[in-house]
Motif scaffolding. Structure first.
Motif, short mmCIF file in Angstrom:
data_model
loop_
_atom_site.label_atom_id
_atom_site.label_comp_id
_atom_site.label_asym_id
_atom_site.label_seq_id
_atom_site.Cartn_x
_atom_site.Cartn_y
_atom_site.Cartn_z
N TRP A 127 31.62 26.31 25.36
CA TRP A 127 32.75 26.45 24.43
C TRP A 127 32.80 27.82 23.77
N ILE A 128 31.63 28.46 23.61
CA ILE A 128 31.63 29.81 23.01
C ILE A 128 32.35 30.79 23.94
N ASP A 129 32.06 30.69 25.22
CA ASP A 129 32.71 31.55 26.21
C ASP A 129 34.21 31.28 26.24
N TYR A 130 34.58 30.02 26.24
CA TYR A 130 36.00 29.68 26.28
C TYR A 130 36.72 30.17 25.01
N GLY A 131 36.05 30.07 23.86
CA GLY A 131 36.65 30.54 22.63
C GLY A 131 36.88 32.04 22.64
N ALA A 132 35.88 32.79 23.13
CA ALA A 132 36.02 34.24 23.21
C ALA A 132 37.13 34.64 24.17
N MET A 133 37.24 33.94 25.30
CA MET A 133 38.29 34.25 26.27
C MET A 133 39.68 33.86 25.74
N ALA A 134 39.74 32.79 24.97
CA ALA A 134 41.02 32.43 24.34
C ALA A 134 41.46 33.52 23.38
N LEU A 135 40.51 34.05 22.62
CA LEU A 135 40.82 35.16 21.72
C LEU A 135 41.30 36.38 22.50
N ALA A 136 40.66 36.64 23.64
CA ALA A 136 41.06 37.78 24.45
C ALA A 136 42.47 37.60 25.00
N VAL A 137 42.81 36.38 25.43
CA VAL A 137 44.15 36.12 25.94
C VAL A 137 45.19 36.30 24.84
N LEU A 138 44.90 35.81 23.64
CA LEU A 138 45.82 35.98 22.52
C LEU A 138 46.01 37.45 22.18
N GLY A 139 44.91 38.20 22.21
CA GLY A 139 45.00 39.62 21.89
C GLY A 139 45.86 40.40 22.86
#
Length: 310
Positions: A127-139
């Protein structure tokens, strides 16, 4: 080393000359002139005198030579729409605010982007990886001119934590710096994650871990230094664009930076301002890319500055 530096300086000057030439030609290819909007108010003789004052009545090649001559003397010319200030003065006045926001935005993007990228790589698939990638997609998906009003709405209006629409204290720089940093932070996170995953699968990393060296020590001593090269490559244009001002964000937050002069110069068809800000931005970009190339040799000793290929 001397031959390499001499070659790079010549290439930098050539690149800058090409940029100046193309900008000059494209700018003058647009129909009309800076006084076209004033043609109904200005008598024809006054309009002719103004064109003569700024050499706009000269043939285009002569205007080009005059501009290059002044540019070699580091004179970016007078502003057509301002009788009292030259382009050098405008850039000197606005660069401090733009540079302050740019440095803060780069620092935020670099520190948090590298941190999130490392954390995501070390926790790949959870979930940490998915959270970071979600942030990257939003950015990547949300541009800075959308992020800026969102930050104003939540952190200046609903929760009046930071001031906006004025300039004076460090608190005024927080929201625009965050708006500028969000997109680059996401890109750096993605670069760092991908590079870190590749590095952590190398044999020398596995050997270090097999010797019982703690994971954090392996990451700090061996992983980050070898994984950060793609991020360093991205830093060149990022630093140049942020330090010289991002025009829309500066306009939204009413920041007295270079951006407002460039935008006003385009609307007013102020040729010297458009050319001057373009030359200034291009110069910083070219020098920054050169410094990034030099930084490669400090990060990775295997990379040498040489004229030879291979």
């Amino acid at each position: 080393m001397f031959h390499y530096l001499a070659k790079r300086v010549l290439m930098m000057l050539l690149t800058l000359w090409i940029i100046v030439t193309l900008t000059f030609l494209l700018m003058h290819a647009i129909p009309g002139d800076p006084f076209a909007s004033d043609s109904d108010q200005l008598p024809e003789q006054i309009r002719a005198n103004l064109r003569a004052k700024y050499h706009l009545d000269e043939p285009l090649p002569i205007q080009y030579v005059i501009y290059l001559k002044n540019l070699m003397m580091f004179d970016l010319g007078p502003s057509i729409k301002s009788d009292t200030r030259g382009v050098n003065d405008m850039i000197a006045d606005g660069f401090g605010a733009s540079a302050l926001l740019g440095v803060q935005a780069v620092a935020i993007a670099l520190v948090f982007g590298i941190f999130f990228g490392i954390v995501a790589a070390l926790n790949r698939g959870n979930w940490i990886d998915y959270g970071a990638m979600a942030l990257a997609v939003l950015g990547v998906a949300i541009p800075s001119f959308i992020m800026a009003p969102l930050l104003i709405n939540y952190f200046a209006i609903k929760w009046p934590i930071f001031p906006v629409a004025t300039w004076g204290t460090w608190l005024h720089t927080v929201l625009p710096s965050l708006a500028l940093a969000f997109g680059p932070l996401a890109i750096i996170t993605r670069y760092m994650r991908a590079s870190m995953i590749e590095v952590m699968n190398q044999n020398y990393i596995r050997t270090a871990e097999a010797k019982g060296i703690p994971t954090w020590a392996v990451v700090v001593k061996h992983g980050i230094r070898n994984a950060i090269l793609p991020v360093v490559t991205f830093l060149g244009p990022l630093i140049a664009s942020l330090i010289t001002g991002t025009f829309v964000v500066e306009k939204i937050f009413a920041i007295p930076g270079i951006g407002k002069y460039f935008v006003d110069g385009i609307f007013n068809r102020d040729y010297p301002v458009i050319l001057g800000t373009t030359v200034f931005y291009s110069s910083i970009l070219i020098v920054t890319i050169f410094l990034i190339d030099v930084a490669y040799t400090l990060i990775d000793p295997r990379i040498k500055l040489t004229n030879k290929e291979g």
